[in-house]
Design an enzyme around this catalytic site. Structure first.
Site, PDB file in Angstrom:
ATOM      1  CG  HIS A 131       5.702   2.101  -0.236  1.00 18.26           C
ATOM      2  ND1 HIS A 131       4.980   0.947  -0.025  1.00 18.26           N
ATOM      3  CD2 HIS A 131       6.151   2.023  -1.519  1.00 18.26           C
ATOM      4  CE1 HIS A 131       5.007   0.200  -1.119  1.00 18.26           C
ATOM      5  NE2 HIS A 131       5.694   0.841  -2.045  1.00 18.26           N
ATOM      6  CD  GLU A 132       7.225   5.098  -3.773  1.00 13.72           C
ATOM      7  OE1 GLU A 132       8.236   4.751  -4.418  1.00 13.72           O
ATOM      8  OE2 GLU A 132       6.147   4.510  -3.865  1.00 13.72           O
ATOM      9  CG  HIS A 137      10.302   0.872  -3.299  1.00 16.99           C
ATOM     10  ND1 HIS A 137      10.249  -0.491  -3.177  1.00 16.99           N
ATOM     11  CD2 HIS A 137       9.017   1.273  -3.528  1.00 16.99           C
ATOM     12  CE1 HIS A 137       9.003  -0.911  -3.318  1.00 16.99           C
ATOM     13  NE2 HIS A 137       8.234   0.140  -3.527  1.00 16.99           N
ATOM     14  CG  HIS A 178       5.364  -3.804  -3.730  1.00 20.16           C
ATOM     15  ND1 HIS A 178       5.545  -3.621  -5.087  1.00 20.16           N
ATOM     16  CD2 HIS A 178       5.495  -2.582  -3.164  1.00 20.16           C
ATOM     17  CE1 HIS A 178       5.778  -2.339  -5.329  1.00 20.16           C
ATOM     18  NE2 HIS A 178       5.757  -1.684  -4.188  1.00 20.16           N
TER      19      HIS A 178
END
EC number: 3.4.24.-
Length: 683
Positions: free
Chosen positions: A257-258, A261, A364
């Site tokens: 997920h990170e 980003h 998100h």
């Protein structure tokens, strides 16, 4: 610790109601890992890193904008190559945590995105730009120049970029004249065989204490040709890294997920997205070549070709309707994917999160309609990276997506426009009135005795996270006009425990904790989640291949010759199963129980661990668990039929003497199960 039991009558004999201790290990937590991605402000990002694409001429020739478009349409593509560079802080991690991060978490997370995304092939080395002291820079011949001098060190997040990765320092005077290379600097060796450089640190920073954050990441430099992020950083919070096996997949998902980003899914990058021809989706300023700046957010402002505001009229809430404004990602592939997922051809795009403040909102997916998609703002259960997220990355104009790497998203699939475009109150009320399932939402208030359910995919034992909040919820998040066992007028205090889901209540995994330490989870896949034998009242069996099955409405019971125990926590459990002879067979203890038709009640009576266990399991439709397996064999589930007689199933009995039967007592296990939103974070 035992308490003195009160007395109550039971038939012709007095039985003891013995509270066998309020077991701290039975404290239940519905877990939520919150992300508060701190996007970099415009002045914190270094632009203009020069790269050369493999099928292009010298990057410095011609008009950069025109050159980018031409390259975009013919460029060869290759799997994304991510280079990990560790800060020295990573090596100071405890040995067990370092080995987990270095050998498993980072390699798996990086490999996933290297397989899921492709980029235009590059040649030569990457040299990152040096940071300037001033936010004002000059661009000459495609190169960024600082005023008078560059910073002594160039940081990417918490990590200092090595000199070997940096280009020379280029400077001009304050009027943009006398532009030159600072003679005190030399170009570094550069970075070979990589498309993205990821600097990793492991420092317990202040951000780590915000919501028990596990990790956070962002990009720090973008390349000159197409604005693609080319360098980024991630910080792992040492105190929040768990080495428990049952938490490994969530940790890996958090790091994935990170990374995303930093690669593109960020509010600070939307304005730089390009179409399939390499043309910017957002208009650029003639003087800087960048999109206009949003002064309030200090990021570049995207156009309506990327994100558009949509007004949802007649949004149903308690006592009436309101207008709800939502931000929709409206790039072409995202629109196609969300319409296909929800089976709603008029859906304008994919809804972005509107809560959580800076760092969560807009960066998100909306939790209410994409609950366990991994790019929602909080991980609550079984996170998956779906086709919708891969479509967004492809619509950035920087990547091609390998959709075979996407995991199917079951939440909301095929539920239509009524689910995707209206409030959860509308969905619950409409389906309740017609006697239909309201899943994936629920309306059972969490209270003692605690009754669990199964997630829709049967991967976990779960709870309805509908709770009473301390304060009345904002009107826009009040989703019930009435609730069973709730006084009229108090409905506004009740809502789901996950605020990002607009307080819509839904079935959610949970964990058992002792003194705030996870003892076990409710996901069926992990053997570590098996209850201790003395606590395994329903004879559950967690592990690979296990699924969740509903119990009957009656509590499970354990009997010995001297005591009967009823567990006031029941409703569902994890069990292994087999598929053969056209039937689903559920395995309990050492026995196999055949399901003859959906809804069949399997009566269980098995002696184990010194107790006779009595309860019942409900049969789901055969095709739910066996359909795919039978289809692969050219077979199918057989039609329903009369079940076998009871004597075909095992029915153990106690061998007790007359005296022991008369002295039997009853102990009701009254473990107080508290549902609370313990917030773990990733950012």
């Amino acid at each position: 610790m035992a308490k003195t039991p009160p007395l109550r009558p039971h038939g012709n004999m007095a039985k003891f109601l013995a509270a066998l201790g309020i077991c701290s290990w039975l404290l239940v937590s519905a877990t939520a890992h919150n992300c508060q991605h701190q996007h970099p402000k415009a002045h914190e990002v270094v632009h203009g890193v020069r790269i050369q694409l493999a099928d292009s001429e010298d990057d410095s020739a011609g008009d950069p904008a025109r050159h980018s478009v031409r390259r975009r349409s013919v460029a060869a593509e290759q799997p994304l190559r991510i280079l990990l560079v560790y800060d020295e802080s990573v090596y100071r991690l405890e040995e067990e945590k370092f080995n987990l991060i270095n050998d498993t978490v980072l390699p798996e997370a990086v490999q996933f995105w290297e397989q899921a995304l492709m980029v235009r092939e590059t040649k030569g080395v990457i040299r990152l730009n040096r940071k300037c002291d001033s936010t004002q820079v000059y661009v000459k011949n495609g190169h960024t120049h600082c005023i008078d001098h560059c910073k002594a060190t160039t940081m990417c997040g918490e990590v200092q970029v090595p000199d070997a990765h940096l280009d020379v320092c280029r400077v001009c005077n304050a009027t943009g004249q006398n532009c030159r290379i600072d003679s005190n600097t030399q170009p570094g060796e550069g970075i070979e065989n990589a498309d993205f450089v990821f600097y990793v640190s492991a420092r317990q920073t202040q951000r780590c204490f915000k919501g028990l954050t596990v990790a956070y990441a962002a990009h720090c430099q973008q390349e000159a040709a197409l604005d693609r992020p080319i360098a980024g950083h991630a910080n792992l919070c040492p105190e929040s890294i768990s080495t428990k096996p049952q938490e490994l997949q969530t940790l890996i998902s958090t790091v994935k997920h990170e990374i995303l980003h930093a690669l593109g899914f960020s509010v600070s990058l939307y304005a730089f997205f390009r179409d399939d021809d390499g043309k910017p989706r957002t208009p650029r300023k003639l003087d800087t070549g960048k999109p206009y700046l949003n002064e309030k957010l200090q990021i570049h402002q995207w156009s309506n070709e990327t994100i558009r505001k949509v007004v949802r009229e007649n949004w149903s809430v308690r006592g009436g309707h309101v207008n709800k404004v939502v931000d929709m990602m409206v790039t072409p592939r995202v629109i196609a994917e969300v319409r296909a997922h929800f089976n709603c051809n008029k859906l304008e795009g994919a809804e972005l999160e509107d809560q959580g403040g800076e760092g969560t909102a807009l960066t998100h997916w909306e939790k209410r309609i994409l609950e366990n998609e991994a790019m929602t703002g909080t991980h609550t259960q079984s996170p998956v990276f779906s086709r919708i997220t891969l479509a967004l990355m492809e619509d950035s104009g920087w990547y091609r997506a390998n959709y075979s790497m996407a995991t199917p998203l079951t939440w909301g699939k095929g539920l239509g426009c009524a689910f995707a475009m209206r409030s959860c109150k509308d969905w619950i009320q409409y389906n309740h009135a017609r006697g239909r399932s309201i899943h994936p939402f629920c309306s059972k208030v969490k209270q003692d005795p605690l009754q669990t359910e199964c997630t829709d995919d049967r991967n976990s034992v779960a709870l309805c996270n509908l709770i009473r909040h301390e304060f009345e919820l904002p009107k826009g998040y009040q989703n019930f006009d009435s609730l069973n066992h709730v006084k009229d007028g108090e409905e506004g205090f009740y809502g789901g425990s996950v605020s990002l889901a607009d307080h819509c209540p839904y079935i959610q995994e949970f964990t058992w904790r002792s003194k705030n330490v996870i003892v076990r989870g409710s996901h069926c896949r992990f053997t570590e989640n098996n209850p201790r034998p003395e606590k395994n009242f329903a004879l559950e069996s967690y592990g690979e291949g296990a699924k969740c099955f509903d119990h009957s409405e009656s509590m499970w019971e354990e009997r010995s010759c001297h005591q009967t125990r009823e567990w006031q926590h029941w409703g569902s459990g994890c069990y292994k199963y087999d598929c053969f002879d056209g039937r689903l067979h559920i395995l309990v203890g050492n026995y196999s129980y055949k399901c003859s038709f959906p809804g069949q009640k399997l009566s269980i009576r098995i002696a184990a661990n010194g107790w006779l266990h009595k309860g019942a399991i409900m049969c789901p439709p055969c095709h739910e668990l066996c359909g795919a397996q039978f289809a692969a064999q050219g077979k199918q589930c057989r039609p329903g039929e009369e079940p076998d007689p009871l004597n075909k199933y095992p029915r153990d009995n106690l061998a007790c003497g007359a005296g022991s039967e008369k002295s039997r007592s009853v102990a009701i296990i009254t473990a107080v199960l508290l549902l609370f939103g313990l917030r773990w974070g990733f950012s």
